[in-house]
Motif scaffolding. Sequence first.
Motif, PDB file in Angstrom:
ATOM      1  N   GLU A  12       0.850  -1.218   0.063  1.00  0.00           N
ATOM      2  CA  GLU A  12       0.192   0.075   0.114  1.00  0.00           C
ATOM      3  C   GLU A  12       0.905   1.292   0.125  1.00  0.00           C
ATOM      4  OE1 GLU A  12      -3.342   2.211   2.806  1.00  0.00           O
ATOM      5  OE2 GLU A  12      -3.113   0.076   2.983  1.00  0.00           O
ATOM      6  N   LEU A  13       2.145   1.397   0.748  1.00  0.00           N
ATOM      7  CA  LEU A  13       2.924   2.415   0.762  1.00  0.00           C
ATOM      8  C   LEU A  13       3.621   2.664  -0.695  1.00  0.00           C
ATOM      9  CD1 LEU A  13       4.510   4.550   2.257  1.00  0.00           C
ATOM     10  CD2 LEU A  13       5.839   2.673   3.089  1.00  0.00           C
ATOM     11  N   ILE A  14       4.065   1.472  -1.348  1.00  0.00           N
ATOM     12  CA  ILE A  14       4.826   1.678  -2.628  1.00  0.00           C
ATOM     13  C   ILE A  14       3.462   2.124  -3.573  1.00  0.00           C
ATOM     14  CG2 ILE A  14       5.150   0.294  -4.446  1.00  0.00           C
ATOM     15  CD1 ILE A  14       7.199  -1.158  -2.584  1.00  0.00           C
ATOM     16  N   TYR A  15       2.366   1.680  -3.316  1.00  0.00           N
ATOM     17  CA  TYR A  15       1.176   2.419  -4.326  1.00  0.00           C
ATOM     18  C   TYR A  15       1.178   4.081  -4.117  1.00  0.00           C
ATOM     19  CZ  TYR A  15      -3.091   3.370  -6.840  1.00  0.00           C
ATOM     20  OH  TYR A  15      -3.976   3.723  -7.743  1.00  0.00           O
ATOM     21  N   ASP A  16       1.342   4.362  -2.962  1.00  0.00           N
ATOM     22  CA  ASP A  16       1.304   5.954  -2.549  1.00  0.00           C
ATOM     23  C   ASP A  16       2.468   6.572  -3.130  1.00  0.00           C
ATOM     24  OD1 ASP A  16      -0.325   7.725  -0.948  1.00  0.00           O
ATOM     25  OD2 ASP A  16       1.674   8.383  -0.320  1.00  0.00           O
ATOM     26  N   LEU A  17       3.629   5.658  -3.185  1.00  0.00           N
ATOM     27  CA  LEU A  17       4.704   6.364  -3.739  1.00  0.00           C
ATOM     28  C   LEU A  17       4.469   6.413  -5.213  1.00  0.00           C
ATOM     29  CD1 LEU A  17       8.021   6.982  -4.075  1.00  0.00           C
ATOM     30  CD2 LEU A  17       8.249   4.583  -3.932  1.00  0.00           C
ATOM     31  N   VAL A  68      -3.458  -8.139  -0.040  1.00  0.00           N
ATOM     32  CA  VAL A  68      -4.450  -9.307   0.321  1.00  0.00           C
ATOM     33  C   VAL A  68      -3.849 -10.097   1.552  1.00  0.00           C
ATOM     34  CG1 VAL A  68      -5.321 -11.416  -0.253  1.00  0.00           C
ATOM     35  CG2 VAL A  68      -5.910  -9.333  -1.715  1.00  0.00           C
ATOM     36  N   GLY A  69      -2.363 -10.445   1.403  1.00  0.00           N
ATOM     37  CA  GLY A  69      -1.775 -11.116   2.432  1.00  0.00           C
ATOM     38  C   GLY A  69      -1.691 -10.467   3.874  1.00  0.00           C
ATOM     39  N   ASP A  70      -1.310  -9.151   3.763  1.00  0.00           N
ATOM     40  CA  ASP A  70      -0.933  -8.395   5.116  1.00  0.00           C
ATOM     41  C   ASP A  70      -2.419  -8.046   5.781  1.00  0.00           C
ATOM     42  OD1 ASP A  70       1.629  -8.803   5.280  1.00  0.00           O
ATOM     43  OD2 ASP A  70       2.223  -6.717   5.685  1.00  0.00           O
ATOM     44  N   THR A  71      -3.289  -8.136   5.155  1.00  0.00           N
ATOM     45  CA  THR A  71      -4.723  -7.695   5.443  1.00  0.00           C
ATOM     46  C   THR A  71      -5.561  -9.084   5.925  1.00  0.00           C
ATOM     47  OG1 THR A  71      -5.888  -7.382   3.560  1.00  0.00           O
ATOM     48  CG2 THR A  71      -4.852  -5.422   4.542  1.00  0.00           C
ATOM     49  N   GLY A  72      -5.120 -10.263   5.660  1.00  0.00           N
ATOM     50  CA  GLY A  72      -5.793 -11.329   5.722  1.00  0.00           C
ATOM     51  C   GLY A  72      -6.937 -11.336   5.192  1.00  0.00           C
ATOM     52  N   ARG A  73      -7.079 -11.236   3.592  1.00  0.00           N
ATOM     53  CA  ARG A  73      -8.064 -10.713   2.953  1.00  0.00           C
ATOM     54  C   ARG A  73      -9.082  -9.767   3.272  1.00  0.00           C
ATOM     55  NH1 ARG A  73     -10.317 -16.042  -0.076  1.00  0.00           N
ATOM     56  NH2 ARG A  73      -8.251 -16.860  -1.039  1.00  0.00           N
ATOM     57  N   PHE A  74      -8.515  -8.570   3.659  1.00  0.00           N
ATOM     58  CA  PHE A  74      -9.058  -7.470   4.196  1.00  0.00           C
ATOM     59  C   PHE A  74      -9.906  -7.575   5.360  1.00  0.00           C
ATOM     60  CE2 PHE A  74      -9.071  -7.335  -0.515  1.00  0.00           C
ATOM     61  CZ  PHE A  74      -8.111  -6.177  -0.392  1.00  0.00           C
ATOM     62  N   LEU A  75      -9.706  -8.901   6.377  1.00  0.00           N
ATOM     63  CA  LEU A  75     -10.380  -9.016   7.562  1.00  0.00           C
ATOM     64  C   LEU A  75      -9.837  -8.306   8.895  1.00  0.00           C
ATOM     65  CD1 LEU A  75     -11.207 -12.769   6.941  1.00  0.00           C
ATOM     66  CD2 LEU A  75     -12.814 -10.765   7.009  1.00  0.00           C
ATOM     67  N   PHE A  76      -8.412  -8.120   8.753  1.00  0.00           N
ATOM     68  CA  PHE A  76      -7.753  -7.634   9.750  1.00  0.00           C
ATOM     69  C   PHE A  76      -7.907  -6.208   9.973  1.00  0.00           C
ATOM     70  CE2 PHE A  76      -4.066 -10.917   8.876  1.00  0.00           C
ATOM     71  CZ  PHE A  76      -4.990 -12.157   9.305  1.00  0.00           C
ATOM     72  N   SER A  77      -7.675  -5.719  11.256  1.00  0.00           N
ATOM     73  CA  SER A  77      -7.797  -4.226  11.772  1.00  0.00           C
ATOM     74  C   SER A  77      -7.126  -3.303  10.896  1.00  0.00           C
ATOM     75  CB  SER A  77      -7.907  -4.162  13.222  1.00  0.00           C
ATOM     76  OG  SER A  77      -6.519  -4.398  13.673  1.00  0.00           O
ATOM     77  N   ASN A  78      -5.959  -3.724  10.383  1.00  0.00           N
ATOM     78  CA  ASN A  78      -5.103  -2.675   9.553  1.00  0.00           C
ATOM     79  C   ASN A  78      -6.007  -2.411   8.066  1.00  0.00           C
ATOM     80  OD1 ASN A  78      -4.743  -5.290   8.406  1.00  0.00           O
ATOM     81  ND2 ASN A  78      -2.513  -4.914   8.197  1.00  0.00           N
ATOM     82  N   THR A  79      -6.971  -2.982   7.927  1.00  0.00           N
ATOM     83  CA  THR A  79      -7.579  -2.658   6.483  1.00  0.00           C
ATOM     84  C   THR A  79      -8.459  -1.168   6.893  1.00  0.00           C
ATOM     85  OG1 THR A  79      -7.958  -4.856   6.121  1.00  0.00           O
ATOM     86  CG2 THR A  79      -9.389  -3.553   4.893  1.00  0.00           C
ATOM     87  N   THR A  80      -8.027  -0.287   6.056  1.00  0.00           N
ATOM     88  CA  THR A  80      -8.596   1.171   6.403  1.00  0.00           C
ATOM     89  C   THR A  80      -9.552   1.212   5.231  1.00  0.00           C
ATOM     90  OG1 THR A  80      -6.805   2.097   5.301  1.00  0.00           O
ATOM     91  CG2 THR A  80      -6.874   1.696   7.616  1.00  0.00           C
ATOM     92  N   GLU A  81      -9.888   2.553   5.200  1.00  0.00           N
ATOM     93  CA  GLU A  81     -10.897   3.005   3.782  1.00  0.00           C
ATOM     94  C   GLU A  81      -9.784   3.255   2.778  1.00  0.00           C
ATOM     95  OE1 GLU A  81     -13.468   6.992   2.562  1.00  0.00           O
ATOM     96  OE2 GLU A  81     -12.855   6.757   4.669  1.00  0.00           O
ATOM     97  N   ASN A  82      -8.781   3.706   2.861  1.00  0.00           N
ATOM     98  CA  ASN A  82      -7.595   4.064   1.964  1.00  0.00           C
ATOM     99  C   ASN A  82      -7.355   2.548   1.297  1.00  0.00           C
ATOM    100  OD1 ASN A  82      -5.854   5.802   0.571  1.00  0.00           O
ATOM    101  ND2 ASN A  82      -4.223   4.512   1.301  1.00  0.00           N
ATOM    102  N   THR A  83      -7.157   1.777   2.210  1.00  0.00           N
ATOM    103  CA  THR A  83      -6.594   0.144   1.790  1.00  0.00           C
ATOM    104  C   THR A  83      -7.546  -0.376   0.674  1.00  0.00           C
ATOM    105  OG1 THR A  83      -5.761  -0.312   3.951  1.00  0.00           O
ATOM    106  CG2 THR A  83      -6.212  -1.937   2.501  1.00  0.00           C
TER     107      THR A  83
END
Length: 279
Positions: free
Chosen positions: A132-137, A162-177
């Motif tokens: 996600e950070l590289i996409y912002d870059l 997908v991998g780091d958010t557990g298919r968007f289930l983990f709490s690190n999934t934000t609106e921007n994600t």
Amino acid sequence: MIKSNIPLYEEIYKKIKESNKIILHRHERPDPDAYGSQGSLAELIKINFPDKKVILVGKESPSLSFLFNTEEVVPDDYKDALVITTDTANFPRIDGKLFTKNNFLIKIDHHPPLDNYGDINLVNTEVSSTCELIYDLYLYLRERHNFVINSNIAMLLYIGIVGDTGRFLFSNTTENTLKVASELMKYDFNMTEVIDRMETISEKLMRFRAFIFENYQIYSEGAAYLKITKDDMDKYGVTPGEVSSGINLLRSLKNLQVWCFAIDEGNKVRVRIRSKGPC
């Protein structure tokens, strides 16, 4: 675009532009975000600077090696090379450290910045993943320097998220994600096919995962652990990296707050800890 990162984005652009050779590293026992961030950044450089030599370094993961190949390197390869690490929080975890202090080093990561080992440290803990950070870059480079991406870059970024958010289930999934994922899905790649291939496992690993469910222990209320010995891994024919890939299998256990694997790797015991938040 994350405005606070803009000065670092420009510094990174200038270093890439002035370097004829760029070598990219990821962390040991790579996960989807390590693969996705390393591979996508390499491809981003290649298609926007086609005359530059770009080398990817790192031991392959059986479940992810279909994405791209890495190269064998020797110390001489690092002469006059810019080195970039992605998704690697601390220096000891970098896979293949043949570079020296003579190499300019850029760190791009989303983990807490406990080890700022780079000459440039682009670290943002507010994003779901390094991808996600590289996409912002990329958004910055597109706006300021006319960079483009292709379907392969979009696919690599997507699987890392997908991998780091557990298919968007983990709490690190934000609106921007979710916005980033939506933008990436506009590109021409088969999302289902890629995710299915990424998550396909061998029979021996499937049987080991049954071992995980049969042998985890409840240490106290809300906590669980599993000790995995070298004999256990030899019995099922699995590697420490494959063992670690199953740590989130316990996540669905009712009332579980924190859990860990203690993995005996022979010369050391590696402890993998996960939680559902502060406890």
